[in-house]
Enzyme design. Structure first.
Site, PDB file in Angstrom:
ATOM      1  N   ARG A   8      -0.819  -5.959   1.203  1.00 29.22           N
ATOM      2  CA  ARG A   8       0.629  -5.881   1.008  1.00 29.22           C
ATOM      3  C   ARG A   8       1.154  -6.980   0.082  1.00 29.22           C
ATOM      4  O   ARG A   8       2.248  -7.503   0.264  1.00 29.22           O
ATOM      5  CB  ARG A   8       1.349  -5.954   2.364  1.00 29.22           C
ATOM      6  CG  ARG A   8       0.941  -4.874   3.357  1.00 29.22           C
ATOM      7  CD  ARG A   8       1.307  -3.477   2.876  1.00 29.22           C
ATOM      8  NE  ARG A   8       0.907  -2.487   3.858  1.00 29.22           N
ATOM      9  CZ  ARG A   8      -0.241  -1.814   3.821  1.00 29.22           C
ATOM     10  NH1 ARG A   8      -1.092  -2.011   2.820  1.00 29.22           N
ATOM     11  NH2 ARG A   8      -0.531  -0.930   4.749  1.00 29.22           N
ATOM     12  N   SER A  61       8.068  -1.501   8.245  1.00 22.58           N
ATOM     13  CA  SER A  61       7.375  -2.546   9.008  1.00 22.58           C
ATOM     14  C   SER A  61       7.963  -3.911   8.673  1.00 22.58           C
ATOM     15  O   SER A  61       8.057  -4.296   7.513  1.00 22.58           O
ATOM     16  CB  SER A  61       5.878  -2.540   8.676  1.00 22.58           C
ATOM     17  OG  SER A  61       5.283  -1.327   9.077  1.00 22.58           O
ATOM     18  N   GLU A  66       6.791  -8.818   6.108  1.00 21.81           N
ATOM     19  CA  GLU A  66       6.501  -7.855   5.051  1.00 21.81           C
ATOM     20  C   GLU A  66       7.782  -7.544   4.295  1.00 21.81           C
ATOM     21  O   GLU A  66       7.762  -7.197   3.123  1.00 21.81           O
ATOM     22  CB  GLU A  66       5.910  -6.575   5.651  1.00 21.81           C
ATOM     23  CG  GLU A  66       5.467  -5.569   4.622  1.00 21.81           C
ATOM     24  CD  GLU A  66       4.640  -4.432   5.216  1.00 21.81           C
ATOM     25  OE1 GLU A  66       4.720  -3.324   4.670  1.00 21.81           O
ATOM     26  OE2 GLU A  66       3.921  -4.643   6.208  1.00 21.81           O
TER      27      GLU A  66
END
Length: 306
Positions: A178, A229, A299
């Site tokens: 990510r 998320s 995130e």
């Protein structure tokens, strides 16, 4: 870095006309429906328009922010200073060959692109059918789901660097979980478009895989307005499990809540404040750190004036 000067709205309007919106609300353009206002908002309808706007702002030393699908971002209640560019560059082109490829501008909605590939019997982006946001954000942050991600399918991205548009092969993106060289701030650039490598398949098989992923997502992730998320999964564990084990499922501040279905999703139940979401993030990080000694890394990116 170029010195930042005060923005002159007359100069902006002289170049971009009535496309320039003043004191524009940003919440409608985010998946969580949160956040304050942009000083100035301009919409780009193509990659060339996006590059033109950014180049103009850079030449004047004016601060700017790119907003695509508005997922994976938490916009401050105080809003965003400078110019916010709404990326609506959505051209798509399929290229035959061995292997087949698809090129798309960075403002295309990722789930829409995945379904368009499926309709042609092209495999490789099934995982993306359940991921919110745009292709540009996915390339920037190495978005992924169900054991697939951008790092595995990207051929190259067209990036507007300080020197102008450049074609970056996937290796130059410096991908990790990510993250990318752009997200880590190790290089400066804006994703204008990208080309992905696909595989030939049957339309039925690809659509069946997408349907399976969509059903799994519905069973495990909550509906409603959220950013996606909230935290990255730490090595060997899951952020949602840790937040739940810390006893925070259902924790609420105002109209912001840590989901009772999946604790790594924070839900806006209507007119929530970004500051409440931020406070819930801090609570989750503090609790997980105290109970398990694990630092949860966001995130989601916090943008605007905090």
């Amino acid at each position: 870095m170029m010195e930042t000067h005060a923005i002159r709205v007359d100069t902006l309007r002289e170049r971009f006309g009535h496309r320039v919106k003043v004191n524009a609300p940003l919440a409608p353009y985010t998946s969580a429906r949160l956040g304050g206002r942009a000083d100035y908002l301009i919409t780009a309808h193509s990659a060339s328009e996006l590059a033109e706007i950014i180049t103009f702002l850079r030449q004047h030393g004016w601060p700017y922010l790119i907003l695509g699908g508005g997922s994976n971002v938490l916009v401050s209640d105080k809003g965003v200073r400078g110019v916010t560019i709404l990326n609506r560059a959505r051209a798509v082109r399929f290229e035959s060959g061995s292997p087949p490829r698809v090129w798309a501008e960075s403002g295309v909605v990722l789930s829409n692109l995945a379904n368009r590939c499926a309709a042609r019997g092209l495999s490789g982006l099934e995982w993306a059918a359940t991921v919110p946001g745009t292709l540009g954000g996915a390339v920037y942050g190495n978005a992924g789901a169900f054991d697939g991600d951008m790092a595995a399918c990207l051929a190259w991205a067209e990036v507007l660097s300080e020197a102008g548009p450049e074609r970056w092969p996937v290796e130059r993106m410096g991908y990790g979980y990510r993250t990318s060289i752009l997200k880590r701030g190790e290089a400066r650039g804006i994703v204008l478009s990208a080309e992905m490598i696909l595989r030939p398949a049957t339309k039925e098989d690809v659509q069946a895989r997408i349907a399976h992923f969509v059903q799994r997502r519905k069973l495990t992730q909550p509906p409603g307005a959220s950013m996606g998320s909230m935290f990255k999964n730490p090595p060997g564990d899951f952020a949602g499990r840790l937040i739940e084990a810390a006893g925070l499922k259902g924790a609420r501040l105002g109209n912001a809540e840590i989901s009772r279905l999946h604790a790594n999703f924070f839900i806006n139940h209507g007119a929530a404040r970004a500051s409440d979401v931020q406070a819930l993030m801090a609570l989750a990080q503090k609790s997980v750190k105290e109970k398990f000694g694990i630092e949860l890394e966001p995130e989601v990116e916090l943008i605007g004036e905090w």
